[in-house]
Design an enzyme around this catalytic site. Structure first.
Site, PDB file in Angstrom:
ATOM      1  N   ALA A 232      47.995   5.740  33.848  1.00  0.00           N
ATOM      2  CA  ALA A 232      46.863   5.165  34.588  1.00  0.00           C
ATOM      3  C   ALA A 232      46.091   4.135  33.776  1.00  0.00           C
ATOM      4  O   ALA A 232      45.140   3.537  34.281  1.00  0.00           O
ATOM      5  CB  ALA A 232      45.925   6.283  35.043  1.00  0.00           C
ATOM      6  N   THR A 233      46.468   3.918  32.527  1.00  0.00           N
ATOM      7  CA  THR A 233      45.684   3.033  31.664  1.00  0.00           C
ATOM      8  C   THR A 233      46.065   1.564  31.807  1.00  0.00           C
ATOM      9  O   THR A 233      45.465   0.707  31.151  1.00  0.00           O
ATOM     10  CB  THR A 233      45.863   3.438  30.183  1.00  0.00           C
ATOM     11  OG1 THR A 233      47.272   3.443  29.897  1.00  0.00           O
ATOM     12  CG2 THR A 233      45.260   4.798  29.890  1.00  0.00           C
TER      13      THR A 233
ATOM     14  N   TYR B  36      67.645   1.062  30.434  1.00  0.00           N
ATOM     15  CA  TYR B  36      66.476   1.102  31.329  1.00  0.00           C
ATOM     16  C   TYR B  36      66.954   1.356  32.765  1.00  0.00           C
ATOM     17  O   TYR B  36      66.389   2.197  33.477  1.00  0.00           O
ATOM     18  CB  TYR B  36      65.656  -0.197  31.242  1.00  0.00           C
ATOM     19  CG  TYR B  36      64.492  -0.194  32.217  1.00  0.00           C
ATOM     20  CD1 TYR B  36      63.427   0.691  32.047  1.00  0.00           C
ATOM     21  CD2 TYR B  36      64.480  -1.034  33.332  1.00  0.00           C
ATOM     22  CE1 TYR B  36      62.373   0.728  32.957  1.00  0.00           C
ATOM     23  CE2 TYR B  36      63.430  -1.011  34.240  1.00  0.00           C
ATOM     24  CZ  TYR B  36      62.376  -0.126  34.048  1.00  0.00           C
ATOM     25  OH  TYR B  36      61.341  -0.083  34.948  1.00  0.00           O
TER      26      TYR B  36
ATOM     27  N   PHE C  86      54.226  -4.509  31.247  1.00  0.00           N
ATOM     28  CA  PHE C  86      55.613  -4.030  31.149  1.00  0.00           C
ATOM     29  C   PHE C  86      56.471  -4.877  30.198  1.00  0.00           C
ATOM     30  O   PHE C  86      57.137  -4.341  29.297  1.00  0.00           O
ATOM     31  CB  PHE C  86      56.211  -4.035  32.565  1.00  0.00           C
ATOM     32  CG  PHE C  86      57.646  -3.609  32.653  1.00  0.00           C
ATOM     33  CD1 PHE C  86      57.991  -2.275  32.783  1.00  0.00           C
ATOM     34  CD2 PHE C  86      58.668  -4.564  32.637  1.00  0.00           C
ATOM     35  CE1 PHE C  86      59.325  -1.891  32.886  1.00  0.00           C
ATOM     36  CE2 PHE C  86      60.000  -4.186  32.741  1.00  0.00           C
ATOM     37  CZ  PHE C  86      60.328  -2.851  32.866  1.00  0.00           C
TER      38      PHE C  86
ATOM     39  N   PRO D 198      59.591  -0.908  42.880  1.00  0.00           N
ATOM     40  CA  PRO D 198      59.245  -2.326  42.881  1.00  0.00           C
ATOM     41  C   PRO D 198      60.261  -3.169  42.111  1.00  0.00           C
ATOM     42  O   PRO D 198      60.934  -2.693  41.202  1.00  0.00           O
ATOM     43  CB  PRO D 198      57.892  -2.366  42.161  1.00  0.00           C
ATOM     44  CG  PRO D 198      57.501  -0.940  41.915  1.00  0.00           C
ATOM     45  CD  PRO D 198      58.759  -0.142  41.956  1.00  0.00           C
TER      46      PRO D 198
ATOM     47  N   THR E  88      52.587  -7.015  34.780  1.00  0.00           N
ATOM     48  CA  THR E  88      51.773  -5.986  34.117  1.00  0.00           C
ATOM     49  C   THR E  88      52.013  -6.127  32.606  1.00  0.00           C
ATOM     50  O   THR E  88      52.535  -7.143  32.154  1.00  0.00           O
ATOM     51  CB  THR E  88      52.228  -4.571  34.551  1.00  0.00           C
ATOM     52  OG1 THR E  88      53.578  -4.392  34.102  1.00  0.00           O
ATOM     53  CG2 THR E  88      52.172  -4.379  36.064  1.00  0.00           C
TER      54      THR E  88
ATOM     55  N   ASN F  84      54.236   7.786  37.362  1.00  0.00           N
ATOM     56  CA  ASN F  84      54.307   6.335  37.136  1.00  0.00           C
ATOM     57  C   ASN F  84      54.556   5.965  35.672  1.00  0.00           C
ATOM     58  O   ASN F  84      55.143   4.918  35.396  1.00  0.00           O
ATOM     59  CB  ASN F  84      52.971   5.732  37.626  1.00  0.00           C
ATOM     60  CG  ASN F  84      52.755   4.321  37.125  1.00  0.00           C
ATOM     61  OD1 ASN F  84      53.381   3.382  37.601  1.00  0.00           O
ATOM     62  ND2 ASN F  84      51.868   4.166  36.131  1.00  0.00           N
TER      63      ASN F  84
ATOM     64  N   SER G 196      62.357   1.811  40.536  1.00  0.00           N
ATOM     65  CA  SER G 196      62.453   0.365  40.283  1.00  0.00           C
ATOM     66  C   SER G 196      63.674  -0.171  41.007  1.00  0.00           C
ATOM     67  O   SER G 196      64.598   0.583  41.329  1.00  0.00           O
ATOM     68  CB  SER G 196      62.614   0.118  38.777  1.00  0.00           C
ATOM     69  OG  SER G 196      62.937  -1.235  38.510  1.00  0.00           O
TER      70      SER G 196
HETATM   71  P1  NDP Z   1      52.482  -1.010  31.973  1.00  0.00           P
HETATM   72  O1  NDP Z   1      53.068  -1.210  30.628  1.00  0.00           O
HETATM   73  O2  NDP Z   1      51.420  -1.940  32.408  1.00  0.00           O
HETATM   74  O3  NDP Z   1      51.973   0.493  32.128  1.00  0.00           O
HETATM   75  C1  NDP Z   1      52.721   1.572  31.640  1.00  0.00           C
HETATM   76  C2  NDP Z   1      51.872   2.827  31.677  1.00  0.00           C
HETATM   77  O4  NDP Z   1      52.677   3.943  31.245  1.00  0.00           O
HETATM   78  C3  NDP Z   1      50.672   2.745  30.763  1.00  0.00           C
HETATM   79  O5  NDP Z   1      49.545   3.260  31.414  1.00  0.00           O
HETATM   80  C4  NDP Z   1      51.056   3.620  29.583  1.00  0.00           C
HETATM   81  O6  NDP Z   1      49.892   4.274  29.071  1.00  0.00           O
HETATM   82  C5  NDP Z   1      51.977   4.656  30.232  1.00  0.00           C
HETATM   83  N1  NDP Z   1      52.927   5.208  29.277  1.00  0.00           N
HETATM   84  C6  NDP Z   1      53.938   4.556  28.661  1.00  0.00           C
HETATM   85  N2  NDP Z   1      54.554   5.369  27.787  1.00  0.00           N
HETATM   86  C7  NDP Z   1      53.911   6.570  27.853  1.00  0.00           C
HETATM   87  C8  NDP Z   1      54.059   7.809  27.184  1.00  0.00           C
HETATM   88  N3  NDP Z   1      55.011   8.002  26.246  1.00  0.00           N
HETATM   89  N4  NDP Z   1      53.230   8.814  27.493  1.00  0.00           N
HETATM   90  C9  NDP Z   1      52.254   8.645  28.418  1.00  0.00           C
HETATM   91  N5  NDP Z   1      52.061   7.505  29.083  1.00  0.00           N
HETATM   92  C10 NDP Z   1      52.872   6.465  28.805  1.00  0.00           C
HETATM   93  O7  NDP Z   1      53.726  -1.084  32.994  1.00  0.00           O
HETATM   94  P2  NDP Z   1      53.830  -0.959  34.590  1.00  0.00           P
HETATM   95  O8  NDP Z   1      52.538  -0.677  35.206  1.00  0.00           O
HETATM   96  O9  NDP Z   1      54.582  -2.144  35.047  1.00  0.00           O
HETATM   97  O10 NDP Z   1      54.806   0.281  34.683  1.00  0.00           O
HETATM   98  C11 NDP Z   1      54.500   1.454  35.412  1.00  0.00           C
HETATM   99  C12 NDP Z   1      55.771   1.994  36.014  1.00  0.00           C
HETATM  100  O11 NDP Z   1      56.306   1.050  36.928  1.00  0.00           O
HETATM  101  C13 NDP Z   1      56.882   2.298  35.010  1.00  0.00           C
HETATM  102  O12 NDP Z   1      57.525   3.493  35.373  1.00  0.00           O
HETATM  103  C14 NDP Z   1      57.834   1.119  35.189  1.00  0.00           C
HETATM  104  O13 NDP Z   1      59.138   1.440  34.830  1.00  0.00           O
HETATM  105  C15 NDP Z   1      57.680   0.874  36.673  1.00  0.00           C
HETATM  106  N6  NDP Z   1      58.073  -0.437  37.152  1.00  0.00           N
HETATM  107  C16 NDP Z   1      57.512  -1.583  36.643  1.00  0.00           C
HETATM  108  C17 NDP Z   1      57.900  -2.815  37.140  1.00  0.00           C
HETATM  109  C18 NDP Z   1      57.396  -4.092  36.589  1.00  0.00           C
HETATM  110  O14 NDP Z   1      58.036  -5.137  36.808  1.00  0.00           O
HETATM  111  N7  NDP Z   1      56.253  -4.123  35.907  1.00  0.00           N
HETATM  112  C19 NDP Z   1      58.872  -2.913  38.234  1.00  0.00           C
HETATM  113  C20 NDP Z   1      59.401  -1.649  38.674  1.00  0.00           C
HETATM  114  C21 NDP Z   1      58.990  -0.471  38.168  1.00  0.00           C
HETATM  115  P3  NDP Z   1      49.553   4.499  27.529  1.00  0.00           P
HETATM  116  O15 NDP Z   1      50.212   3.392  26.743  1.00  0.00           O
HETATM  117  O16 NDP Z   1      48.057   4.484  27.472  1.00  0.00           O
HETATM  118  O17 NDP Z   1      50.124   5.840  27.241  1.00  0.00           O
HETATM  119  C1  8X3 Z   2      61.002  -3.336  36.217  1.00  0.00           C
HETATM  120  C2  8X3 Z   2      61.700  -4.434  36.950  1.00  0.00           C
HETATM  121  O1  8X3 Z   2      63.686  -6.046  36.809  1.00  0.00           O
HETATM  122  O2  8X3 Z   2      62.317  -5.785  34.828  1.00  0.00           O
HETATM  123  O3  8X3 Z   2      61.498  -2.101  36.559  1.00  0.00           O
HETATM  124  O4  8X3 Z   2      63.816  -4.046  35.496  1.00  0.00           O
HETATM  125  S1  8X3 Z   2      62.943  -5.105  35.968  1.00  0.00           S
END
Ligand code: NDP
Ligand code: 8X3
Length: 253
Positions: free
Chosen positions: A12-13, A153, A190, A183, A188, A87, A140
């Protein structure tokens, strides 16, 4: 009876998780917000706490003991979780399989797959007992297809796809809703995580076209959780209009 629904959101961060927390708060859904960055959790508690009840949990989803302890010691009104948004997760690295980093592989499988399982296992007993609950697994497009250098991944997200289906089958008898939101490219942190802080490289992923933003995904998650109880959105794929597949993106030349 509880005054408001309670959602536990992992990751959620930042990104999708944070946008979902903000959207849920604006719609009156109480929140248990999880992540490792305490200062961000504190900030969210302060801001969103003005709208709804907010509780924060700091754990690494790889730490099963910490998860179990945190979830089992939730105070009222947070002890009964109505909605679980699985998430938390990231990609680590983008390398051909023969050059892949073992640490990156461990991180992706431990966080994206095992972490999701550990959190679900801790939350599920009270949902099963109440015969009520809703689990949203964030998958994803990488769980629907495989792209060059995406190997592990993509494997982790294909596992989420399988777990989503398996959960829905096993939890069917308890009336628990289970569905995935998958998605495509969302802007983000990411890619910053994937490229280990290389923001220049990360930014190139989102330039030349309009990617999804985290609020777009949060809007869909909110739609999913606000359907009548007999409606379960089982598996949803969403991409930006500019994206047709993992490798076909209509970028400005
Ligand atoms: P962000 O990097 O912006 O957010 C990732 C979140 O996951 C952070 O809040 C982080 O919190 C938390 N996190 C990561 N590792 C850990 C851990 N070991 N323990 C606890 N919390 C963890 O990425 P997104 O918002 O993009 O990603 C969220 C989800 O969406 C993921 O599952 C990703 O695979 C998925 N996704 C993302 C896409 C994209 O293109 N961005 C597309 C499709 C899916 P903290 O570091 O504070 O622990
Ligand atoms: C995140 C989307 O295309 O970077 O899941 O794998 S992609």
């Amino acid at each position: 009876m509880k005054a408001q629904k309670i959602a536990l959101i992992t990751g959620a961060t930042s990104g999708i998780g944070r946008a979902t927390a903000e959207r849920f708060a604006s719609e009156g859904i109480g929140l248990i917000l999880c992540g490792r960055r305490q200062e961000r959790l504190d900030e969210l508690k302060k801001t969103l706490g003005e709208q709804v009840a907010v509780h924060t949990l700091n754990f690494d989803v790889r730490d099963k003991e910490a998860i179990t302890e945190a979830v089992h010691s939730l105070p009222q009104p947070f002890a009964e979780i109505d909605i679980l948004v699985n998430n938390a997760g990231n990609a680590h690295g983008l390398d051909p399989i023969e050059d892949g980093s073992l640490e990156d592989w461990d991180a992706m499988l431990d966080i994206n797959v095992k972490g999701l399982l550990y959190v679900s296992r801790a939350v599920l007993p009270q949902m099963v007992e109440r015969k009520e609950g809703h689990i949203i697994n964030i998958g994803s497009t990488a769980g629907k297809e495989v792209y060059p250098k995406g190997n592990v991944y993509c494997a982790s997200k294909h596992a989420v796809d399988a777990i989503n289906q398996g959960m829905r089958i096993d939890l069917n008898q308890y009336g628990i809703r289970v569905g995935a939101v998958n998605p495509g490219l969302v802007e983000t942190e990411f890619s910053e995580v994937r490229f280990k802080g290389d923001t220049t490289r990360a930014n190139t992923v989102y330039t030349g076209y309009q990617p999804l933003n985290p609020e777009d995904v949060a809007d869909i998650i909110h739609f999913v959780v606000t359907r009548p109880y007999h409606v379960n959105i089982a598996d949803l794929v969403v991409m930006s209009t500019a994206q047709a597949s993992s490798t076909i993106i209509n970028k400005e030349k």
